[in-house]
Design a protein around this motif. Sequence first.
Motif, mmCIF file in Angstrom:
data_model
loop_
_atom_site.group_PDB
_atom_site.id
_atom_site.type_symbol
_atom_site.label_atom_id
_atom_site.label_comp_id
_atom_site.label_asym_id
_atom_site.label_seq_id
_atom_site.Cartn_x
_atom_site.Cartn_y
_atom_site.Cartn_z
ATOM 1 N N ARG A 1 28.755 -94.655 -60.171
ATOM 2 C CA ARG A 1 30.216 -94.757 -60.065
ATOM 3 C C ARG A 1 30.673 -94.651 -58.610
ATOM 4 N NH1 ARG A 1 33.438 -93.935 -64.452
ATOM 5 N NH2 ARG A 1 35.019 -94.751 -63.068
ATOM 6 N N HIS A 2 29.790 -94.133 -57.739
ATOM 7 C CA HIS A 2 30.181 -93.937 -56.333
ATOM 8 C C HIS A 2 30.043 -95.261 -55.593
ATOM 9 C CE1 HIS A 2 30.960 -89.691 -56.714
ATOM 10 N NE2 HIS A 2 29.998 -89.718 -57.637
ATOM 11 N N ARG A 3 31.203 -95.768 -55.147
ATOM 12 C CA ARG A 3 31.265 -97.152 -54.705
ATOM 13 C C ARG A 3 30.796 -97.386 -53.285
ATOM 14 N NH1 ARG A 3 37.155 -97.083 -57.176
ATOM 15 N NH2 ARG A 3 36.725 -94.888 -56.785
ATOM 16 N N HIS A 4 30.665 -96.298 -52.495
ATOM 17 C CA HIS A 4 30.214 -96.503 -51.116
ATOM 18 C C HIS A 4 28.716 -96.294 -51.025
ATOM 19 C CE1 HIS A 4 34.394 -96.680 -50.067
ATOM 20 N NE2 HIS A 4 34.605 -95.517 -50.638
ATOM 21 N N ASP B 1 31.865 -78.275 -63.111
ATOM 22 C CA ASP B 1 32.117 -79.053 -64.323
ATOM 23 C C ASP B 1 31.410 -80.404 -64.332
ATOM 24 O OD1 ASP B 1 33.769 -80.079 -62.414
ATOM 25 O OD2 ASP B 1 35.499 -80.344 -63.725
ATOM 26 N N HIS C 1 30.969 -86.542 -49.928
ATOM 27 C CA HIS C 1 31.916 -86.755 -51.033
ATOM 28 C C HIS C 1 31.190 -86.705 -52.387
ATOM 29 C CE1 HIS C 1 35.350 -88.073 -53.273
ATOM 30 N NE2 HIS C 1 34.610 -89.014 -53.828
ATOM 31 N N MET D 1 31.888 -84.017 -55.503
ATOM 32 C CA MET D 1 32.174 -84.357 -56.903
ATOM 33 C C MET D 1 31.095 -83.855 -57.855
ATOM 34 S SD MET D 1 34.961 -86.192 -56.581
ATOM 35 C CE MET D 1 35.191 -86.959 -58.164
ATOM 36 N N ARG D 2 29.849 -83.958 -57.420
ATOM 37 C CA ARG D 2 28.747 -83.802 -58.371
ATOM 38 C C ARG D 2 28.025 -82.462 -58.299
ATOM 39 N NH1 ARG D 2 30.127 -87.561 -62.070
ATOM 40 N NH2 ARG D 2 30.593 -89.530 -61.048
HETATM 41 C C1 LIG Z 1 33.294 -83.744 -63.655
HETATM 42 C C2 LIG Z 1 33.530 -85.230 -63.664
HETATM 43 C C3 LIG Z 1 33.971 -85.848 -64.818
HETATM 44 C C4 LIG Z 1 34.187 -87.230 -64.842
HETATM 45 N N1 LIG Z 1 34.617 -87.810 -65.994
HETATM 46 C C5 LIG Z 1 34.832 -89.138 -66.036
HETATM 47 C C6 LIG Z 1 35.268 -89.796 -67.247
HETATM 48 O O1 LIG Z 1 35.448 -89.161 -68.262
HETATM 49 N N2 LIG Z 1 35.441 -91.131 -67.226
HETATM 50 C C7 LIG Z 1 35.269 -91.875 -66.088
HETATM 51 O O2 LIG Z 1 35.463 -93.089 -66.127
HETATM 52 N N3 LIG Z 1 34.858 -91.291 -64.948
HETATM 53 C C8 LIG Z 1 34.635 -89.967 -64.895
HETATM 54 N N4 LIG Z 1 34.215 -89.379 -63.715
HETATM 55 C C9 LIG Z 1 33.972 -90.238 -62.567
HETATM 56 C C10 LIG Z 1 35.097 -90.162 -61.509
HETATM 57 O O3 LIG Z 1 36.328 -90.491 -62.075
HETATM 58 C C11 LIG Z 1 34.799 -91.087 -60.336
HETATM 59 O O4 LIG Z 1 34.785 -92.419 -60.761
HETATM 60 C C12 LIG Z 1 33.465 -90.816 -59.688
HETATM 61 O O5 LIG Z 1 33.259 -89.450 -59.508
HETATM 62 C C13 LIG Z 1 33.392 -91.541 -58.340
HETATM 63 O O6 LIG Z 1 34.097 -90.806 -57.380
HETATM 64 P P1 LIG Z 1 35.352 -91.352 -56.572
HETATM 65 O O7 LIG Z 1 36.348 -91.988 -57.454
HETATM 66 O O8 LIG Z 1 35.820 -90.277 -55.694
HETATM 67 O O9 LIG Z 1 34.846 -92.597 -55.794
HETATM 68 P P2 LIG Z 1 33.781 -93.080 -54.727
HETATM 69 O O10 LIG Z 1 33.389 -94.401 -55.226
HETATM 70 O O11 LIG Z 1 32.698 -92.062 -54.456
HETATM 71 O O12 LIG Z 1 34.688 -93.290 -53.473
HETATM 72 C C14 LIG Z 1 34.988 -92.269 -52.534
HETATM 73 C C15 LIG Z 1 36.452 -92.254 -52.209
HETATM 74 O O13 LIG Z 1 36.841 -93.536 -51.702
HETATM 75 C C16 LIG Z 1 38.183 -93.801 -52.113
HETATM 76 N N5 LIG Z 1 38.178 -95.023 -52.934
HETATM 77 C C17 LIG Z 1 37.102 -95.739 -53.338
HETATM 78 N N6 LIG Z 1 37.480 -96.828 -54.025
HETATM 79 C C18 LIG Z 1 38.829 -96.784 -54.080
HETATM 80 C C19 LIG Z 1 39.809 -97.628 -54.673
HETATM 81 N N7 LIG Z 1 39.503 -98.714 -55.352
HETATM 82 N N8 LIG Z 1 41.094 -97.300 -54.504
HETATM 83 C C20 LIG Z 1 41.458 -96.202 -53.808
HETATM 84 N N9 LIG Z 1 40.599 -95.335 -53.239
HETATM 85 C C21 LIG Z 1 39.289 -95.635 -53.374
HETATM 86 C C22 LIG Z 1 38.661 -92.608 -52.926
HETATM 87 O O14 LIG Z 1 39.342 -91.739 -52.052
HETATM 88 C C23 LIG Z 1 37.370 -91.996 -53.398
HETATM 89 O O15 LIG Z 1 37.478 -90.605 -53.696
HETATM 90 C C24 LIG Z 1 33.972 -88.006 -63.679
HETATM 91 C C25 LIG Z 1 33.533 -87.368 -62.508
HETATM 92 C C26 LIG Z 1 33.299 -86.010 -62.481
HETATM 93 C C27 LIG Z 1 32.812 -85.356 -61.213
#
Ligand SMILES: Cc1cc2nc3c(=O)[nH]c(=O)nc-3n(C[C@H](O)[C@H](O)[C@H](O)COP(=O)(O)OP(=O)(O)OC[C@H]3O[C@@H](n4cnc5c(N)ncnc54)[C@H](O)[C@@H]3O)c2cc1C
Length: 237
Positions: free
Chosen positions: A89-92, A200, A191, A195-196
């Motif tokens: 899920r981490h896009r970078h 939780d 980052h 998150m990880r």
């Molecule tokens: C405890 C926990 C529970 C979770 N539960 C769920 C769930 O139930 N369902 C679910 O789908 N996901 C869930 N997630 C995943 C979460 O929502 C994020 O998708 C994931 O952790 C990736 O982190 P991030 O969004 O910070 O993005 P990253 O991809 O790591 O990007 C880092 C940062 O870049 C910026 N960024 C990147 N892309 C964009 C964009 N398009 N627009 C604006 N800013 C951007 C943001 O500031 C982001 O924080 C969960 C995560 C955790 C830790």
Amino acid sequence: MRVELLRGTPEPEELVCRCARGDYSNQWVGSDRPFEAVMDSVEGETIDEKKETLLEHLFRSGHFGPFEHPTATFAVEGVSRSCMAQLTRHRHASFDVQSLRYTEVTGDPRELFCFPPSLSDQEIVSREGVSEVSLSADEREALAEELYESSIEAYERLIDAGVPKEDARMVLPLGTMVNLTFTMNARSLMHLLDMRLKGDAQWEVRELSNGVLDECKEWMPRTFERYEDNHPNKLTP
Ligand SMILES: Cc1cc2nc3c(=O)[nH]c(=O)nc-3n(C[C@H](O)[C@H](O)[C@H](O)COP(=O)(O)OP(=O)(O)OC[C@H]3O[C@@H](n4cnc5c(N)ncnc54)[C@H](O)[C@@H]3O)c2cc1C
């Protein structure tokens, strides 16, 4: 699970400092200028102290851009498909994931599938607190083993019957283990850990993140030891 830093930018903290000095001075920061000269006006007696000063300044002022220059590639062995989905899920980040179109899931189910601690622990503590569980640890493990064995049997029978591996894999559970490699820069790694490593986040991705943090502390000791001391450290909005 195994996590190894496969390759990291050499001298990563020197690189962060060179790039940051380029922000704060009008001097050339290229490699033909000695690092001592680049760091000349930074407070500190030794080059190590100067690095410490500058890195601390970057952290304190929330100036995280320079941490985007060093990148690290990790090899990860034996995580569930569920954990892989969380990581990707981490896009970078850039990923290469073991393909079940080209490789076959075969062998001992104990090695091929994930058995979470909550299957064998006497007391289950999750983010909701202590859970009341009506099955004994033996019953829970046996149930998972039975399901895993029947899924691998169905998978093998489909392949033997001529179904392509990429379609037969559909009957495999989320607990199927996978190997992968991924590359991230130091800022994104912090980052990811924000998150990880959180309480939780799920135990498996926390274990993976702890492995990543240990490797990062070897690779960029000042940065990731400081990060660990101050964790969680909010890096992005
Ligand atoms: C405890 C926990 C529970 C979770 N539960 C769920 C769930 O139930 N369902 C679910 O789908 N996901 C869930 N997630 C995943 C979460 O929502 C994020 O998708 C994931 O952790 C990736 O982190 P991030 O969004 O910070 O993005 P990253 O991809 O790591 O990007 C880092 C940062 O870049 C910026 N960024 C990147 N892309 C964009 C964009 N398009 N627009 C604006 N800013 C951007 C943001 O500031 C982001 O924080 C969960 C995560 C955790 C830790």
